[in-house]
Design a protein around this motif. Structure first.
Motif, PDB file in Angstrom:
ATOM      1  N   ASN A   8       0.820  -1.207   0.000  1.00 31.97           N
ATOM      2  CA  ASN A   8       0.000   0.000   0.000  1.00 31.97           C
ATOM      3  C   ASN A   8       0.859   1.266   0.000  1.00 31.97           C
ATOM      4  O   ASN A   8       0.543   2.235   0.673  1.00 31.97           O
ATOM      5  CB  ASN A   8      -0.936   0.010   1.214  1.00 31.97           C
ATOM      6  N   THR A  83      -0.222  10.007   3.798  1.00 33.99           N
ATOM      7  CA  THR A  83      -1.047   8.817   3.691  1.00 33.99           C
ATOM      8  C   THR A  83      -2.446   9.272   3.319  1.00 33.99           C
ATOM      9  O   THR A  83      -3.044  10.105   3.996  1.00 33.99           O
ATOM     10  CB  THR A  83      -1.060   8.021   5.008  1.00 33.99           C
ATOM     11  N   GLN A  85      -6.143   7.835   2.415  1.00 28.34           N
ATOM     12  CA  GLN A  85      -7.078   6.705   2.442  1.00 28.34           C
ATOM     13  C   GLN A  85      -6.337   5.366   2.561  1.00 28.34           C
ATOM     14  O   GLN A  85      -6.641   4.404   1.864  1.00 28.34           O
ATOM     15  CB  GLN A  85      -7.965   6.722   1.192  1.00 28.34           C
ATOM     16  N   GLY A  86      -5.335   5.339   3.434  1.00 27.53           N
ATOM     17  CA  GLY A  86      -4.581   4.114   3.677  1.00 27.53           C
ATOM     18  C   GLY A  86      -3.444   3.853   2.707  1.00 27.53           C
ATOM     19  O   GLY A  86      -2.711   2.881   2.848  1.00 27.53           O
TER      20      GLY A  86
END
Length: 117
Positions: A8, A83, A85-86
């Motif tokens: 991510n 960061t 939304q993750g």
């Protein structure tokens, strides 16, 4: 412009001419062809907000606020992170690698570790 995706996290690295072009035009993109499909990754200047990203129609776009871009392109600041939304985002200047000939990396920023020697 180099792109790195790992889990991510999403990172763009830009050479000196790319940073200059992005500061001037407010937009920069590159593509990778996968046969019949093309991945486009871009960097776009926005008026306010934070470093953010979206993925639509095979296009990854990272949005960088104007004031952030102004500081980044006119100072020694290496990059910015956020960061969203993750998703961890990192935009940074591309430094010369210590183990490659300098002539092959003329567009990259001088590596601070080279200067300390």
């Amino acid at each position: 412009m180099k792109i790195r995706i790992k889990g991510n996290s999403l990172r763009y690295r830009l050479t000196r001419p790319e940073v200059e072009r992005f500061a001037s035009d407010g937009y920069l993109e590159d593509t990778t062809d996968f046969g019949a499909t093309r991945l486009t990754y871009s960097l776009q200047r926005i008026t306010g907000g934070n470093l953010s990203a979206c993925f639509e129609n095979n296009n990854i776009t990272i949005y960088m606020p104007h004031l952030m871009l102004q500081e980044w392109s006119t100072t020694e600041r290496v990059g910015f992170e956020n960061t969203d939304q993750g998703l961890y985002l990192l935009i940074e200047k591309d430094f010369m690698c210590l183990d490659l000939p300098a002539a092959e990396q003329a567009d990259n920023y001088p590596n601070p570790l080279m200067m300390s020697k």
